[in-house]
Design a protein around this motif. Sequence first.
Motif, PDB file in Angstrom:
ATOM      1  N   ALA A 298     -24.095 -27.095  -9.654  1.00 55.28           N
ATOM      2  CA  ALA A 298     -24.269 -27.975 -10.816  1.00 55.28           C
ATOM      3  C   ALA A 298     -24.562 -27.162 -12.069  1.00 55.28           C
ATOM      4  CB  ALA A 298     -25.386 -28.971 -10.548  1.00 55.28           C
ATOM      5  N   LEU A 299     -25.353 -26.102 -11.924  1.00 58.13           N
ATOM      6  CA  LEU A 299     -25.643 -25.239 -13.068  1.00 58.13           C
ATOM      7  C   LEU A 299     -24.363 -24.579 -13.574  1.00 58.13           C
ATOM      8  CD1 LEU A 299     -27.447 -23.801 -15.042  1.00 58.13           C
ATOM      9  CD2 LEU A 299     -28.117 -22.199 -13.224  1.00 58.13           C
ATOM     10  N   LEU A 300     -23.535 -24.104 -12.665  1.00 58.91           N
ATOM     11  CA  LEU A 300     -22.266 -23.506 -13.073  1.00 58.91           C
ATOM     12  C   LEU A 300     -21.395 -24.539 -13.788  1.00 58.91           C
ATOM     13  CD1 LEU A 300     -20.292 -21.140 -13.085  1.00 58.91           C
ATOM     14  CD2 LEU A 300     -19.529 -21.855 -10.803  1.00 58.91           C
ATOM     15  N   ALA A 301     -21.381 -25.768 -13.267  1.00 59.76           N
ATOM     16  CA  ALA A 301     -20.594 -26.831 -13.904  1.00 59.76           C
ATOM     17  C   ALA A 301     -21.089 -27.105 -15.315  1.00 59.76           C
ATOM     18  CB  ALA A 301     -20.659 -28.102 -13.061  1.00 59.76           C
ATOM     19  N   LEU A 302     -22.405 -27.121 -15.504  1.00 59.69           N
ATOM     20  CA  LEU A 302     -22.954 -27.338 -16.838  1.00 59.69           C
ATOM     21  C   LEU A 302     -22.596 -26.184 -17.769  1.00 59.69           C
ATOM     22  CD1 LEU A 302     -26.449 -28.793 -15.921  1.00 59.69           C
ATOM     23  CD2 LEU A 302     -24.671 -29.953 -17.230  1.00 59.69           C
ATOM     24  N   CYS A 303     -22.631 -24.974 -17.252  1.00 61.24           N
ATOM     25  CA  CYS A 303     -22.254 -23.811 -18.064  1.00 61.24           C
ATOM     26  C   CYS A 303     -20.807 -23.928 -18.540  1.00 61.24           C
ATOM     27  CB  CYS A 303     -22.425 -22.525 -17.263  1.00 61.24           C
ATOM     28  SG  CYS A 303     -24.142 -22.012 -17.016  1.00 61.24           S
TER      29      CYS A 303
END
Length: 697
Positions: A298-303
């Motif tokens: 999810a963090l990668l997706a937000l990035c």
Amino acid sequence: MAWQLHYTSARRGPTGRAGFQFVAETPGLPEGARAAVTPYLSYRPPPDAPLSPDDGELGRFPVALLYDRAAERPLLLRCRYLGQDYSGRYGNFFAHAVVAEDEELEGLRPAELWHSPLWDDAPLRNGELPVLDDLAPGDGSDPESLAHWLHAQDGAFTLLGRLMDAVAGVLARGHGRVVLVADDVEPIARWIAVVSYSLPVAVAARMSFVTYSADPDGAAQRLVGTTPDVWAAAQRLTGHAFRLSGGRDPGPGGDVSRFARTVAACWRDLDFAGLDALGELAPPGAAAPPEALDEAAALLALCRGDGTVTAREEQAVTRLLARRGDAIPGWVWRDLALSAPAMGVDLALAVHHRAREAGAADGVPAIAAALAAATDLTEVARIATAATSTAPATGADGAGGADSTGGTGDIGGTSGIGGTSGAGDPGGIGSTGGMSSAGGMSSAGGMSGAGGMSGAGGMSGAGGVEGAVRGAAARCVRGGGADLARALAGVPAGVRGPLVDGCLAGLAGAGSEVRRAVLTPEACDLLYEDVDRLRAVPEIASSVLVPVLVSVGRRRSGQRLTVTGELLHLGALGALGAADADRALAEVWTAPPTAAQCLALLDLHAGAFAGCPALAALPSRTFARLAADGDRALTAPDALRLAARVREALPENGDAALVQAYAEAVTAERPDRAAKALAATAASGRLADDLLAAAAG
């Protein structure tokens, strides 16, 4: 350093006996290594395999490549079926074992050794094996080759997602296994390699596997390959099994996790940098529960500005950022800042605080986006207050993203994690600044000189979000979502200024109904504390400043003199028409002034009485109030001073003379003087009648 061992059935081994035994090994083998390897030395052909295979058929028997840990060291073991032993009996196999130190596998996935040139196909009998200084990967096991192979398989990426969830669950539990079923061991080895590359390095190191087992229910490894005939006869006690070729896939269905979807997408798009980044964002160490992997995905997706991240996922990411602190790579903060429009409040605050700690402006767009999404003035105040507070550190490892390389180097390439650019315009209000071309907030000052709150205690030191606060506040006020009293209660000085500026700008552009709804008595009291800001915006004089002044003056007796001066000043400036000023003053002085207040008004603004009916009526209203209060009030020093001042300043006002005559009548020492003074009160009018009756009494 890595040591080798050869194991097979021999007529005469190093010890002189016959049968299965170690026939060769590297000198200096660590103590206990041979005993630790022994339990893994077995091979049973598939039940459908030829009982008496010839040389051509032997080549089609599945090769078992095993990876596990033995005696606290990595163990790699390759078993091949040889058919007959020295006595002509079938069932012989050759096992080539490699016992290594952990550093030998650094940067290397064990599955890469499937076709490694280090493996021997036949045992060295009664000899010494060399120390291995390099565990060289085999051809076709690199990520790019595997990705192209996946693209050639039907339904590969759907299968990969489900397989990743199954493997992650088994590894997190620390028990159980996932079984891969295929006619040929080659796709099993490739799938194991794909899974290995998809996991963080430390997690992949825990993933024991074997490419072929004749007893998948009893295998100790977490990822187990087998053939359809073996699987058909198995009790199938395992929780997960996937058919890789032929027949129906027996694997579990259902939705897959964010982590599994991300892995499948990276392989589909040949996004090896994304896999690197995913591994870099996963928790350090070998323990990586599925929820932690989902947080990393999810963090990668937000990035990357992925708008599909849910609010719950974002909350989990916010907790991850706070928990990991310094371990979060710098590029994450940079890319999160660029992805601000897709970001919620809590995450935006985390990004903003990280930027402040790093001395960078990257967090400003995140706060601007959060403020732009706020629909209530109280929420704007909360975000702005949190943005300027000293939050718990989430880690500062430099300048907020100077390092853009993508991770561990185990797949290769820089991270290349791209984010959406720009945070959107939170709504510039009048002369309040908006987003600068560089992505930060412009340094434009407040509203028409109302102040930008720079300097000590202001918001510029907290990232320059004043313009975003003003814009959000103005938008909320114009939309009617403004409980001004609640929003301003308790906000720090650095937030209050831009918040008030924005509210004033919003009120200036709002309709009368919105202004009435917003300008409650409590809100007017709070705005009056910032009256200097109200004065600095001439365009709101009649619509905002006057209602605030009237509300405060009408309810707070001690402020009426000051409010009267403010209103007269607005009239003198032309910001308020004479009729409007008179109506405002009449409302302020709904209750008549005391003698002292009226006297002070005359001393301060005597010249304004003649042109303002509301003020001109105040002396007579004051005298009427005194008459109602009785003899002591009428003869008090303040009353007599007021009467004298009124006769001087407003000679046309006859009520002052009546008050003086009354006082003289009731204090005269001689009857003739009292009668003369009493006669002076014999005028027409309510006050004269009241004074005459009081004096007669």
